[in-house]
Design a protein around this motif. Structure first.
Motif, short mmCIF file in Angstrom:
data_model
loop_
_atom_site.label_atom_id
_atom_site.label_comp_id
_atom_site.label_asym_id
_atom_site.label_seq_id
_atom_site.Cartn_x
_atom_site.Cartn_y
_atom_site.Cartn_z
N LEU A 198 2.77 -7.71 -7.85
CA LEU A 198 2.54 -6.99 -9.11
C LEU A 198 1.06 -6.74 -9.34
O LEU A 198 0.65 -5.64 -9.75
CB LEU A 198 3.15 -7.77 -10.27
N ALA A 199 0.24 -7.74 -9.08
CA ALA A 199 -1.20 -7.58 -9.26
C ALA A 199 -1.78 -6.54 -8.29
O ALA A 199 -2.64 -5.74 -8.67
CB ALA A 199 -1.89 -8.93 -9.07
N LEU A 200 -1.31 -6.53 -7.06
CA LEU A 200 -1.82 -5.56 -6.08
C LEU A 200 -1.42 -4.13 -6.46
O LEU A 200 -2.24 -3.21 -6.36
CB LEU A 200 -1.28 -5.91 -4.69
N ILE A 201 -0.17 -3.95 -6.88
CA ILE A 201 0.25 -2.60 -7.27
C ILE A 201 -0.52 -2.13 -8.49
O ILE A 201 -0.95 -0.97 -8.58
CB ILE A 201 1.77 -2.58 -7.53
N THR A 202 -0.70 -3.03 -9.46
CA THR A 202 -1.46 -2.66 -10.66
C THR A 202 -2.89 -2.29 -10.32
O THR A 202 -3.45 -1.34 -10.89
CB THR A 202 -1.44 -3.83 -11.65
N TRP A 203 -3.49 -3.01 -9.40
CA TRP A 203 -4.86 -2.69 -8.96
C TRP A 203 -4.91 -1.31 -8.32
O TRP A 203 -5.84 -0.52 -8.57
CB TRP A 203 -5.34 -3.76 -8.00
N GLN A 204 -3.92 -0.98 -7.48
CA GLN A 204 -3.89 0.33 -6.84
C GLN A 204 -3.72 1.45 -7.86
O GLN A 204 -4.35 2.52 -7.75
CB GLN A 204 -2.76 0.39 -5.81
N VAL A 205 -2.88 1.22 -8.86
CA VAL A 205 -2.66 2.25 -9.88
C VAL A 205 -3.91 2.43 -10.74
O VAL A 205 -4.33 3.56 -11.04
CB VAL A 205 -1.45 1.87 -10.76
N ALA A 206 -4.53 1.31 -11.12
CA ALA A 206 -5.72 1.41 -11.98
C ALA A 206 -6.90 2.03 -11.24
O ALA A 206 -7.70 2.76 -11.84
CB ALA A 206 -6.09 0.02 -12.50
N ALA A 207 -7.01 1.75 -9.94
CA ALA A 207 -8.15 2.26 -9.15
C ALA A 207 -7.84 3.55 -8.43
O ALA A 207 -8.69 4.03 -7.65
CB ALA A 207 -8.59 1.19 -8.15
N ASP A 208 -6.64 4.11 -8.63
CA ASP A 208 -6.22 5.33 -7.93
C ASP A 208 -6.37 5.14 -6.42
O ASP A 208 -6.95 5.95 -5.71
CB ASP A 208 -7.05 6.53 -8.40
N GLY A 209 -5.79 4.06 -5.93
CA GLY A 209 -5.93 3.69 -4.53
C GLY A 209 -5.08 4.54 -3.60
O GLY A 209 -4.27 5.38 -4.03
N PRO A 210 -5.24 4.31 -2.30
CA PRO A 210 -4.51 5.11 -1.31
C PRO A 210 -3.00 4.88 -1.35
O PRO A 210 -2.25 5.73 -0.87
CB PRO A 210 -5.10 4.66 0.03
N LEU A 211 -2.56 3.76 -1.91
CA LEU A 211 -1.12 3.52 -1.97
C LEU A 211 -0.41 4.54 -2.86
O LEU A 211 0.77 4.83 -2.66
CB LEU A 211 -0.87 2.10 -2.50
N LEU A 212 -1.15 5.13 -3.79
CA LEU A 212 -0.53 6.13 -4.66
C LEU A 212 -0.16 7.40 -3.90
O LEU A 212 0.78 8.09 -4.29
CB LEU A 212 -1.47 6.46 -5.82
N ARG A 213 -0.93 7.74 -2.83
CA ARG A 213 -0.59 8.93 -2.06
C ARG A 213 0.78 8.75 -1.40
O ARG A 213 1.60 9.68 -1.38
CB ARG A 213 -1.66 9.17 -0.99
N THR A 214 1.00 7.59 -0.84
CA THR A 214 2.32 7.31 -0.24
C THR A 214 3.41 7.31 -1.30
O THR A 214 4.52 7.81 -1.06
CB THR A 214 2.28 5.95 0.47
N ASP A 215 3.11 6.79 -2.46
CA ASP A 215 4.08 6.76 -3.55
C ASP A 215 4.46 8.17 -3.98
O ASP A 215 5.64 8.46 -4.24
CB ASP A 215 3.49 5.98 -4.73
N GLU A 216 3.51 9.05 -4.05
CA GLU A 216 3.79 10.43 -4.46
C GLU A 216 4.63 11.16 -3.42
O GLU A 216 5.53 11.94 -3.77
CB GLU A 216 2.47 11.16 -4.70
N ARG A 217 4.33 10.93 -2.13
CA ARG A 217 5.14 11.58 -1.09
C ARG A 217 6.57 11.05 -1.12
O ARG A 217 7.52 11.82 -0.94
CB ARG A 217 4.50 11.33 0.28
N LEU A 218 6.74 9.76 -1.33
CA LEU A 218 8.09 9.19 -1.40
C LEU A 218 8.85 9.74 -2.60
O LEU A 218 10.05 10.06 -2.50
CB LEU A 218 8.00 7.67 -1.48
N SER A 219 8.18 9.88 -3.72
CA SER A 219 8.84 10.43 -4.90
C SER A 219 9.27 11.87 -4.67
O SER A 219 10.38 12.27 -5.07
CB SER A 219 7.90 10.35 -6.10
N HIS A 220 8.42 12.66 -4.02
CA HIS A 220 8.76 14.06 -3.74
C HIS A 220 10.00 14.16 -2.86
O HIS A 220 10.81 15.09 -3.01
CB HIS A 220 7.58 14.75 -3.06
N ALA A 221 10.20 13.19 -1.96
CA ALA A 221 11.37 13.22 -1.08
C ALA A 221 12.63 12.73 -1.78
O ALA A 221 13.74 13.12 -1.39
CB ALA A 221 11.10 12.36 0.16
N LEU A 222 12.49 11.92 -2.82
CA LEU A 222 13.66 11.32 -3.45
C LEU A 222 14.12 12.05 -4.71
O LEU A 222 15.30 11.96 -5.07
CB LEU A 222 13.36 9.86 -3.83
#
Length: 276
Positions: A42-66
């Motif tokens: 939870l802390a790692l995901i929150t850090w990525q969301v707050a810092a606009d980290g690279p994990l968000l790019r993967t999250d957006e591509r997955l959302s577009h597919a689903l």
């Protein structure tokens, strides 16, 4: 081997020795360590969301597919509404409290009260996180912010999960307990699928709420176990032993004496002619 000893002035026999007493303090520590992995995720995901980290790019591509908005996914997501999940929890904790009081269990109200308190804690955690991260929604929803973490997923996870934890002690068979756990997990999974499929939330929003629910439900499980240990080392649903009231019952055995005169009926003073 566990050695047993008798407490001074007490008929109870309690375990003694390092095998039994030494193992007790480590159990809560191991249980608390089990809450660490979801808290770290939870802390790692929150850090990525707050810092606009690279994990968000993967999250957006997955959302577009689903994302495939439809009525069915919208109905599934509605199972996480407060108006649905919280009344279901209230019904279950009310039933558990009624069963506990009827069985004469000590602290019969404690499990239900703990579950309701945990449910009240959810918005106190989710709302500040939404305001702090200020994450925008998916293209399937109108432009807005505050989508992280998923409030519907957190509500469903805590409400249905707490209901299962409170209900489990009152289910008699393993099959019934497995069915209750499967039902709670299925409801949370249905809400999560509906939110992502409809586009109401990004997948990471839902995963973060899963981690939050794992921590909260794990803490509730520890609390319920501690209450069960506090009440005489027996489950909270175990009925209390009935107290004896009134005068004690007379002994069933009679005491006999060695003198025959003790059982002879008194017939007055003996006359001289009666003496042999």
């Amino acid at each position: 081997m566990v050695r047993w000893g008798r407490l001074p002035g007490s008929p109870l026999r309690l375990p003694a020795g390092p095998d039994k007493l030494g193992a007790m303090p480590s159990r809560p520590s191991r249980a608390l360590l089990g809450l660490l992995p979801p808290a770290v995720v939870l802390a790692l995901i929150t850090w990525q969301v707050a810092a606009d980290g690279p994990l968000l790019r993967t999250d957006e591509r997955l959302s577009h597919a689903l994302v495939r908005p439809d009525r069915f996914s919208e109905l599934l997501s509605d199972l996480g509404e407060v108006q649905i999940a919280v009344p279901a929890l209230v019904l279950v904790v009310g039933y558990a409290a009624w069963r506990g009081r009827a069985a004469g269990a000590a602290r019969w109200w404690a499990p239900s009260l703990a579950a309701l308190a945990l449910m009240a804690l959810v918005p106190l955690i989710v709302v500040p996180l939404k305001e702090w991260t200020d994450r925008p929604g998916t293209p399937a929803v109108p432009p807005a912010t505050g989508y992280y973490p998923s409030g519907h997923t957190a509500t469903a996870g805590v409400a249905y999960g707490s209901a299962v934890l409170v209900l489990l002690p009152w289910l008699r068979t393993p099959a019934a307990r497995r069915l209750a756990v499967a039902t709670g997990a299925l409801l949370v999974a249905a809400v999560s699928f509906g939110l992502v499929r409809r586009g109401y939330h990004w997948p990471l929003d839902v995963v973060a709420s899963w981690c939050l629910c794992a921590v909260l439900l794990g803490a509730l499980r520890l609390r319920l176990a501690a209450d069960a240990l506090r009440v005489g080392r027996r489950p909270a649903c175990a009925p209390a032993r009935p107290r004896q009231s009134g005068a004690p019952r007379p002994p069933t055995r009679t005491t006999r004496t060695s003198e025959p005169s003790a059982s002879r009926t008194y017939g007055g003073a003996r006359k001289p002619q009666d003496t042999p």
